[in-house]
Write a protein that holds these residues in place. Structure first.
Motif, PDB file in Angstrom:
ATOM      1  N   SER A  59       0.786  -1.042  -0.171  1.00  0.00           N
ATOM      2  CA  SER A  59       0.040  -0.074  -0.048  1.00  0.00           C
ATOM      3  C   SER A  59       0.908   1.230   0.028  1.00  0.00           C
ATOM      4  O   SER A  59       1.977   1.186   0.231  1.00  0.00           O
ATOM      5  CB  SER A  59      -0.899   0.087   1.519  1.00  0.00           C
ATOM      6  N   ASN A  60       0.321   2.407  -0.567  1.00  0.00           N
ATOM      7  CA  ASN A  60       0.970   3.705  -0.396  1.00  0.00           C
ATOM      8  C   ASN A  60       0.755   4.169   1.136  1.00  0.00           C
ATOM      9  O   ASN A  60       0.087   3.691   1.948  1.00  0.00           O
ATOM     10  CB  ASN A  60       0.405   4.587  -1.394  1.00  0.00           C
ATOM     11  N   GLU A  61       1.355   5.516   1.446  1.00  0.00           N
ATOM     12  CA  GLU A  61       1.413   5.913   2.613  1.00  0.00           C
ATOM     13  C   GLU A  61       0.099   6.491   3.100  1.00  0.00           C
ATOM     14  O   GLU A  61      -0.295   6.746   4.126  1.00  0.00           O
ATOM     15  CB  GLU A  61       2.256   7.195   2.870  1.00  0.00           C
ATOM     16  N   LEU A  62      -0.900   6.932   2.204  1.00  0.00           N
ATOM     17  CA  LEU A  62      -2.195   7.363   2.483  1.00  0.00           C
ATOM     18  C   LEU A  62      -3.213   6.266   2.593  1.00  0.00           C
ATOM     19  O   LEU A  62      -4.170   6.669   3.043  1.00  0.00           O
ATOM     20  CB  LEU A  62      -2.747   7.986   1.080  1.00  0.00           C
ATOM     21  N   PHE A  63      -2.740   5.106   2.624  1.00  0.00           N
ATOM     22  CA  PHE A  63      -3.874   3.794   2.793  1.00  0.00           C
ATOM     23  C   PHE A  63      -3.992   3.961   4.495  1.00  0.00           C
ATOM     24  O   PHE A  63      -3.263   3.932   5.319  1.00  0.00           O
ATOM     25  CB  PHE A  63      -3.466   2.814   2.738  1.00  0.00           C
ATOM     26  N   PRO A  64      -5.156   4.059   5.013  1.00  0.00           N
ATOM     27  CA  PRO A  64      -5.478   4.412   6.443  1.00  0.00           C
ATOM     28  C   PRO A  64      -5.663   3.012   7.271  1.00  0.00           C
ATOM     29  O   PRO A  64      -6.496   2.823   7.708  1.00  0.00           O
ATOM     30  CB  PRO A  64      -6.841   5.035   6.390  1.00  0.00           C
ATOM     31  N   TRP A  65      -4.506   2.593   7.373  1.00  0.00           N
ATOM     32  CA  TRP A  65      -4.095   1.116   8.039  1.00  0.00           C
ATOM     33  C   TRP A  65      -4.719   1.557   9.647  1.00  0.00           C
ATOM     34  O   TRP A  65      -5.003   0.695  10.100  1.00  0.00           O
ATOM     35  CB  TRP A  65      -2.782   0.763   8.213  1.00  0.00           C
ATOM     36  N   ALA A  66      -4.893   2.739  10.315  1.00  0.00           N
ATOM     37  CA  ALA A  66      -4.810   2.988  11.606  1.00  0.00           C
ATOM     38  C   ALA A  66      -6.631   2.770  11.799  1.00  0.00           C
ATOM     39  O   ALA A  66      -7.008   2.598  12.885  1.00  0.00           O
ATOM     40  CB  ALA A  66      -4.957   4.507  12.025  1.00  0.00           C
ATOM     41  N   ARG A  67      -7.249   2.870  10.584  1.00  0.00           N
ATOM     42  CA  ARG A  67      -8.819   2.517  10.862  1.00  0.00           C
ATOM     43  C   ARG A  67      -9.221   1.085  10.256  1.00  0.00           C
ATOM     44  O   ARG A  67     -10.616   0.812  10.120  1.00  0.00           O
ATOM     45  CB  ARG A  67      -9.600   3.602   9.934  1.00  0.00           C
ATOM     46  N   ALA A  68      -8.340   0.391   9.619  1.00  0.00           N
ATOM     47  CA  ALA A  68      -8.484  -0.939   9.079  1.00  0.00           C
ATOM     48  C   ALA A  68      -8.853  -1.920  10.171  1.00  0.00           C
ATOM     49  O   ALA A  68      -8.575  -1.611  11.428  1.00  0.00           O
ATOM     50  CB  ALA A  68      -7.231  -1.315   8.157  1.00  0.00           C
ATOM     51  N   PRO A  69      -9.617  -3.092   9.850  1.00  0.00           N
ATOM     52  CA  PRO A  69      -9.790  -3.846  10.952  1.00  0.00           C
ATOM     53  C   PRO A  69      -8.575  -4.622  11.471  1.00  0.00           C
ATOM     54  O   PRO A  69      -7.723  -4.855  10.763  1.00  0.00           O
ATOM     55  CB  PRO A  69     -10.722  -4.928   9.821  1.00  0.00           C
ATOM     56  N   LYS A  70      -8.808  -4.809  12.892  1.00  0.00           N
ATOM     57  CA  LYS A  70      -7.592  -5.150  13.372  1.00  0.00           C
ATOM     58  C   LYS A  70      -7.434  -6.510  13.623  1.00  0.00           C
ATOM     59  O   LYS A  70      -7.328  -7.493  14.524  1.00  0.00           O
ATOM     60  CB  LYS A  70      -7.821  -4.861  14.918  1.00  0.00           C
ATOM     61  N   VAL A  71      -7.163  -7.239  12.424  1.00  0.00           N
ATOM     62  CA  VAL A  71      -6.874  -8.801  12.251  1.00  0.00           C
ATOM     63  C   VAL A  71      -5.449  -9.285  12.196  1.00  0.00           C
ATOM     64  O   VAL A  71      -4.760  -8.183  12.197  1.00  0.00           O
ATOM     65  CB  VAL A  71      -7.640  -9.193  10.750  1.00  0.00           C
ATOM     66  N   SER A  72      -5.161 -10.195  12.953  1.00  0.00           N
ATOM     67  CA  SER A  72      -3.888 -10.810  12.931  1.00  0.00           C
ATOM     68  C   SER A  72      -3.396 -11.716  11.945  1.00  0.00           C
ATOM     69  O   SER A  72      -4.098 -12.274  11.256  1.00  0.00           O
ATOM     70  CB  SER A  72      -3.861 -11.484  14.330  1.00  0.00           C
ATOM     71  N   ILE A  73      -2.140 -11.816  11.579  1.00  0.00           N
ATOM     72  CA  ILE A  73      -1.543 -12.353  10.561  1.00  0.00           C
ATOM     73  C   ILE A  73      -1.640 -13.845  11.099  1.00  0.00           C
ATOM     74  O   ILE A  73      -1.712 -14.180  12.394  1.00  0.00           O
ATOM     75  CB  ILE A  73      -0.003 -11.798  10.048  1.00  0.00           C
ATOM     76  N   GLY A  74      -1.432 -14.822  10.087  1.00  0.00           N
ATOM     77  CA  GLY A  74      -1.167 -16.179  10.308  1.00  0.00           C
ATOM     78  C   GLY A  74      -2.683 -16.840  10.844  1.00  0.00           C
ATOM     79  O   GLY A  74      -2.490 -17.997  11.159  1.00  0.00           O
ATOM     80  N   ARG A  75      -3.616 -16.145  10.743  1.00  0.00           N
ATOM     81  CA  ARG A  75      -5.052 -16.668  10.837  1.00  0.00           C
ATOM     82  C   ARG A  75      -6.055 -16.260   9.647  1.00  0.00           C
ATOM     83  O   ARG A  75      -5.551 -15.546   9.096  1.00  0.00           O
ATOM     84  CB  ARG A  75      -5.559 -16.325  12.084  1.00  0.00           C
ATOM     85  N   PRO A  76      -6.931 -17.264   9.631  1.00  0.00           N
ATOM     86  CA  PRO A  76      -8.030 -17.249   8.568  1.00  0.00           C
ATOM     87  C   PRO A  76      -8.678 -15.904   8.444  1.00  0.00           C
ATOM     88  O   PRO A  76      -8.893 -15.091   9.592  1.00  0.00           O
ATOM     89  CB  PRO A  76      -9.223 -18.130   8.614  1.00  0.00           C
ATOM     90  N   TYR A  77      -9.143 -15.497   7.371  1.00  0.00           N
ATOM     91  CA  TYR A  77      -9.878 -14.579   7.146  1.00  0.00           C
ATOM     92  C   TYR A  77      -9.171 -13.009   7.055  1.00  0.00           C
ATOM     93  O   TYR A  77      -9.855 -11.837   6.956  1.00  0.00           O
ATOM     94  CB  TYR A  77     -11.034 -14.127   8.190  1.00  0.00           C
ATOM     95  N   VAL A  78      -7.944 -12.721   7.158  1.00  0.00           N
ATOM     96  CA  VAL A  78      -7.127 -11.822   7.046  1.00  0.00           C
ATOM     97  C   VAL A  78      -7.273 -11.018   5.556  1.00  0.00           C
ATOM     98  O   VAL A  78      -7.606  -9.970   5.487  1.00  0.00           O
ATOM     99  CB  VAL A  78      -5.772 -11.907   7.105  1.00  0.00           C
ATOM    100  N   VAL A  79      -7.346 -11.935   4.565  1.00  0.00           N
ATOM    101  CA  VAL A  79      -7.550 -11.117   3.419  1.00  0.00           C
ATOM    102  C   VAL A  79      -9.003 -10.739   2.777  1.00  0.00           C
ATOM    103  O   VAL A  79      -8.954  -9.686   2.510  1.00  0.00           O
ATOM    104  CB  VAL A  79      -7.050 -12.507   2.121  1.00  0.00           C
ATOM    105  N   ARG A  80      -9.906 -11.488   3.503  1.00  0.00           N
ATOM    106  CA  ARG A  80     -11.303 -10.997   3.215  1.00  0.00           C
ATOM    107  C   ARG A  80     -11.313  -9.859   4.037  1.00  0.00           C
ATOM    108  O   ARG A  80     -12.199  -8.875   3.625  1.00  0.00           O
ATOM    109  CB  ARG A  80     -12.287 -12.204   3.567  1.00  0.00           C
ATOM    110  N   ALA A  81     -10.884  -9.527   5.136  1.00  0.00           N
ATOM    111  CA  ALA A  81     -11.128  -8.641   6.020  1.00  0.00           C
ATOM    112  C   ALA A  81     -10.357  -7.317   5.501  1.00  0.00           C
ATOM    113  O   ALA A  81     -11.223  -6.222   5.119  1.00  0.00           O
ATOM    114  CB  ALA A  81     -10.633  -8.692   7.342  1.00  0.00           C
ATOM    115  N   ILE A  82      -9.306  -7.420   4.909  1.00  0.00           N
ATOM    116  CA  ILE A  82      -8.519  -6.040   4.389  1.00  0.00           C
ATOM    117  C   ILE A  82      -9.063  -5.812   3.073  1.00  0.00           C
ATOM    118  O   ILE A  82      -9.330  -4.725   2.678  1.00  0.00           O
ATOM    119  CB  ILE A  82      -7.155  -6.392   4.471  1.00  0.00           C
ATOM    120  N   ILE A  83      -9.201  -6.812   2.210  1.00  0.00           N
ATOM    121  CA  ILE A  83      -9.607  -6.356   0.748  1.00  0.00           C
ATOM    122  C   ILE A  83     -11.325  -6.027   0.889  1.00  0.00           C
ATOM    123  O   ILE A  83     -11.490  -5.069   0.210  1.00  0.00           O
ATOM    124  CB  ILE A  83      -9.399  -7.735  -0.162  1.00  0.00           C
TER     125      ILE A  83
END
Length: 439
Positions: A328-352
């Motif tokens: 992502s670029n610097e303007l992508f608002p990761w601070a407001r993105a879903p707080k999902v954890s890596i290495g567990r299911p549904y990370v992709v579906r949550a972020i995309i």
């Protein structure tokens, strides 16, 4: 007699007052006219200069052409974010850099030629020496003006940016020491360090991994946010915000620790940097699918350069409905993105799914970024057999959003990169896949 004198005095005073009032009125009118003329002149000059500036700005933004592999000129509008087609030819770009490596010298040579030609044409009239000298001086001034007029705008746009001070992208991951993954992690540390414009980094609580990555030339940081329900792995959004605070780059990317990339990674990100201007003004997310390759079976396969990764990808299987990296670029608002954890299911579906719901630019780079998942004994579904498997599902449930889970796949991205003629990287819009996106 007294009455007549008083009347005469009053009439004189009245006449003097009228004369004075008329003179003041004339003076006021003159000042108003002078002020109006001055303001009109100032406004005219300002509008003229502004018009020149706007005309130059529009001309620069609307008349820049890029040569494709077929020799066609594609008109590119820098001001528009609704881009339907892009093309990037790396071979032509390198040629342009060689041709325009020293533009000042080229323009100086052309200017000197203009002066020499003029002198040769004026040597026949030796008697008019003063006139020739004045013409020569004027030609020199004209040549100095041409020094700027002959600079090619295409050269300015296509110049390679120096990414040593500010990397094109910081690519980071997270893992802990594991004998089973030791060889895979060694390959990842070596190959991720192959690009001059991409800086690798690790975010982990394992000090041994931090020290090993530092010795390998990586950056290292400590995990600052963990979801207790997931039993260990860090929160993806927090990792992005931490890395962006510690490193200054144009793009930031996360990938799983068992993913290696071909040379298409750097080429694709450079294509976006040079030819996809919306990344400067709006949130952009780049995702893609991977090739599963049995690393145990191909343990002796040569993996020294990113080019070898592209050859290894041909031996694997391209998966569907799965993404192992987010750029992502610097303007992508990761601070407001879903707080999902890596290495567990549904990370992709949550972020995309979250990015698509907010109409961010989501780009599927599967066809230009060769990514290989080095599968070991734990297989390709290791995340489904760990503690806290459904922790990300609980995070999504708390959000109470109405996004179908099938909506969060990279196949649902409305933009995609692909390889065109002569292996040039191009971009196009595409309709949303009803098969994978449920719409």
């Amino acid at each position: 007699m007294k009455l007549k004198k008083m009347t005469t005095v009053r009439s004189c005073k009245r006449t003097n007052m009228r004369y004075t009032d008329f003179r003041n009125i004339k003076r006021g009118i003159f000042l108003l006219v002078l002020t109006g003329v001055s303001l009109a002149y100032i406004q005219l000059v300002a509008l003229e200069q502004w018009g020149k500036f706007v005309h130059l700005n529009v001309q620069i933004s609307r008349t820049i052409h890029y040569n494709s592999g077929k020799g066609k000129n594609l008109l590119r509008n820098e001001k528009s974010s609704d881009v339907l087609y892009f093309e990037y030819n790396e071979t032509d770009l390198m040629k342009k850099q060689v041709d325009y490596s020293n533009p000042i010298a080229d323009t100086n040579n052309s200017a000197d030629n203009d002066v020499v030609d003029f002198r040769e044409s004026t040597d026949f009239n030796e008697k008019a020496g003063n006139r020739n000298q004045s013409k020569i001086k004027s030609s020199k001034k004209h040549a100095r003006r041409n020094l700027y007029a002959t600079i090619n705008l295409e050269k300015i746009i296509s110049d390679e940016t120096n990414f040593t001070k500010k990397p094109l992208m910081v690519l980071f991951s997270s893992w802990v020491s594991s004998p089973e993954k030791a060889k895979v992690q060694g390959v990842v540390k070596r190959l991720w360090n192959s690009w001059s414009s991409i800086k690798p980094a690790v975010v982990t609580t394992d000090t041994q991994v931090q020290n090993e990555c530092t010795l390998a030339g990586w950056g290292s940081q400590t995990v600052t946010s963990v979801d207790p329900g997931c039993h260990g792995p860090p929160v993806l959004a927090k990792m992005f915000t931490d890395v962006s605070k510690a490193h200054d780059a144009y793009f930031y990317g996360f990938s799983n620790a068992d993913i290696i990339f071909g040379d298409g990674l750097e080429k694709t990100m450079k294509f976006l940097y040079y030819h996809y201007s919306p990344w400067k003004t709006k949130p952009v997310l780049v995702v893609g699918r991977r090739h599963n390759v049995d690393f145990i079976e191909h343990a002796n396969f040569t993996l020294d350069t990113p080019t070898d990764v592209g050859k290894m990808a041909e031996k694997g299987t391209l998966v569907v409905r799965s993404t192992d990296y987010f750029f992502s670029n610097e303007l992508f608002p990761w601070a407001r993105a879903p707080k999902v954890s890596i290495g567990r299911p549904y990370v992709v579906r949550a972020i995309i799914g979250w990015a698509l719901q907010r109409r961010f630019d989501v780009i599927d780079a599967t066809k230009t970024i060769e990514s290989v998942h080095l599968t070991t004994q734990d297989g390709v579904f290791a995340s489904w057999h760990k503690k806290g498997t459904m922790c990300n599902e609980r995070v999504m449930a708390k959000l109470r959003w109405n996004i179908p889970l099938s909506f969060g796949h990279c196949e649902c991205a409305r933009l995609e990169t692909f390889k065109g003629v002569n292996k040039t990287i191009e971009m196009r819009h595409r309709p949303m896949s009803r098969r994978f996106c449920g719409r």
